[in-house]
Motif scaffolding. Structure first.
Motif, PDB file in Angstrom:
ATOM      1  N   ALA A   2      69.002  23.084  43.082  1.00  0.00           N
ATOM      2  CA  ALA A   2      69.817  22.512  43.226  1.00  0.00           C
ATOM      3  C   ALA A   2      69.606  21.287  44.373  1.00  0.00           C
ATOM      4  CB  ALA A   2      70.268  23.996  44.341  1.00  0.00           C
ATOM      5  N   TYR A  32      78.316  21.682  36.131  1.00  0.00           N
ATOM      6  CA  TYR A  32      77.826  22.297  37.449  1.00  0.00           C
ATOM      7  C   TYR A  32      78.554  23.786  37.429  1.00  0.00           C
ATOM      8  CZ  TYR A  32      76.092  17.547  37.863  1.00  0.00           C
ATOM      9  OH  TYR A  32      75.333  16.789  37.821  1.00  0.00           O
ATOM     10  N   TYR A  33      79.801  23.771  37.255  1.00  0.00           N
ATOM     11  CA  TYR A  33      81.038  24.433  37.918  1.00  0.00           C
ATOM     12  C   TYR A  33      79.918  25.195  36.368  1.00  0.00           C
ATOM     13  CZ  TYR A  33      83.134  21.706  40.509  1.00  0.00           C
ATOM     14  OH  TYR A  33      83.256  19.855  41.308  1.00  0.00           O
ATOM     15  N   HIS A  77      77.906  37.668  42.874  1.00  0.00           N
ATOM     16  CA  HIS A  77      76.757  36.607  42.986  1.00  0.00           C
ATOM     17  C   HIS A  77      76.817  36.454  41.385  1.00  0.00           C
ATOM     18  CE1 HIS A  77      74.670  36.909  46.814  1.00  0.00           C
ATOM     19  NE2 HIS A  77      74.898  38.149  46.639  1.00  0.00           N
ATOM     20  N   THR A  78      76.595  34.880  41.152  1.00  0.00           N
ATOM     21  CA  THR A  78      76.354  34.508  39.842  1.00  0.00           C
ATOM     22  C   THR A  78      74.993  34.790  39.053  1.00  0.00           C
ATOM     23  OG1 THR A  78      76.634  32.653  39.357  1.00  0.00           O
ATOM     24  CG2 THR A  78      78.582  33.867  39.573  1.00  0.00           C
ATOM     25  N   SER A  80      73.773  32.752  36.251  1.00  0.00           N
ATOM     26  CA  SER A  80      73.732  31.098  37.377  1.00  0.00           C
ATOM     27  C   SER A  80      73.339  30.552  38.601  1.00  0.00           C
ATOM     28  CB  SER A  80      74.662  30.165  36.748  1.00  0.00           C
ATOM     29  OG  SER A  80      75.341  30.178  37.901  1.00  0.00           O
ATOM     30  N   SER A  81      73.554  31.529  39.640  1.00  0.00           N
ATOM     31  CA  SER A  81      73.762  31.283  40.914  1.00  0.00           C
ATOM     32  C   SER A  81      72.105  32.068  41.796  1.00  0.00           C
ATOM     33  CB  SER A  81      74.179  32.037  41.399  1.00  0.00           C
ATOM     34  OG  SER A  81      74.066  33.083  42.163  1.00  0.00           O
ATOM     35  N   MET A  84      68.796  30.298  40.382  1.00  0.00           N
ATOM     36  CA  MET A  84      68.191  28.304  41.368  1.00  0.00           C
ATOM     37  C   MET A  84      67.716  29.760  42.738  1.00  0.00           C
ATOM     38  SD  MET A  84      70.805  26.077  40.713  1.00  0.00           S
ATOM     39  CE  MET A  84      72.552  27.166  40.690  1.00  0.00           C
ATOM     40  N   ALA A  85      68.030  30.559  43.321  1.00  0.00           N
ATOM     41  CA  ALA A  85      67.589  31.008  43.700  1.00  0.00           C
ATOM     42  C   ALA A  85      66.558  31.531  44.276  1.00  0.00           C
ATOM     43  CB  ALA A  85      68.180  32.953  44.402  1.00  0.00           C
ATOM     44  N   HIS A 106      79.317  29.236  38.263  1.00  0.00           N
ATOM     45  CA  HIS A 106      79.735  28.928  39.547  1.00  0.00           C
ATOM     46  C   HIS A 106      81.601  29.837  39.739  1.00  0.00           C
ATOM     47  CE1 HIS A 106      79.820  27.382  43.365  1.00  0.00           C
ATOM     48  NE2 HIS A 106      81.604  26.963  43.047  1.00  0.00           N
TER      49      HIS A 106
END
Length: 126
Positions: A2, A32-33, A77-78, A80-81, A84-85, A106
């Motif tokens: 991120a 990115y999306y 939440h996705t 993909s997110s 990166m968490a 996203h």
């Protein structure tokens, strides 16, 4: 990851009417999306706009915890997110009430609109 995305976004910043804007619509931004289907890319292309940088930089300060606790909350939440968490985030979310994880990037409202609509309709009838 991120941090790298934010550094890349900041590198492309431009100031318009005194506002620093980032994530200018281009082929990299679409990546990115999480938009990969050509028809989705075509549909969203003219809807993309740059984003104010300050929203990433200025913290939101909420000074009334009691008032905040009274606001109904739901989280979507996705995958993909979550990728990166911090480690363990997905496990911590598992089983929480009013929390969903959708296998998407996203812009899940573009890539998985039925899943998003089902979640929102379910919330609306509660």
């Amino acid at each position: 990851m991120a941090g790298m995305l934010m550094a890349a976004a900041r590198a492309g910043a431009r100031v318009v009417d005194g506002v620093e804007l980032v994530l200018w619509p281009d082929s990299d931004a679409v990546q990115y999306y999480g938009i990969t289907e050509p028809e989705d890319v075509e549909w969203m292309w003219d809807k993309l706009t740059p984003h104010p940088w300050k929203c990433f930089e200025q913290p939101l300060r909420l000074n009334d915890p009691a008032a905040l606790a009274r606001i109904p909350r739901a989280e979507i939440h996705t995958t993909s997110s979550l990728a990166m968490a911090p480690p363990g985030t997905a496990d911590a979310l598992a089983g929480q009430e009013q929390t969903w994880v959708v296998d998407s990037g996203h812009d899940l409202m573009v890539t998985t609109p039925k899943a998003v609509a089902e979640i929102l309709l379910g919330l609306a009838v509660r």
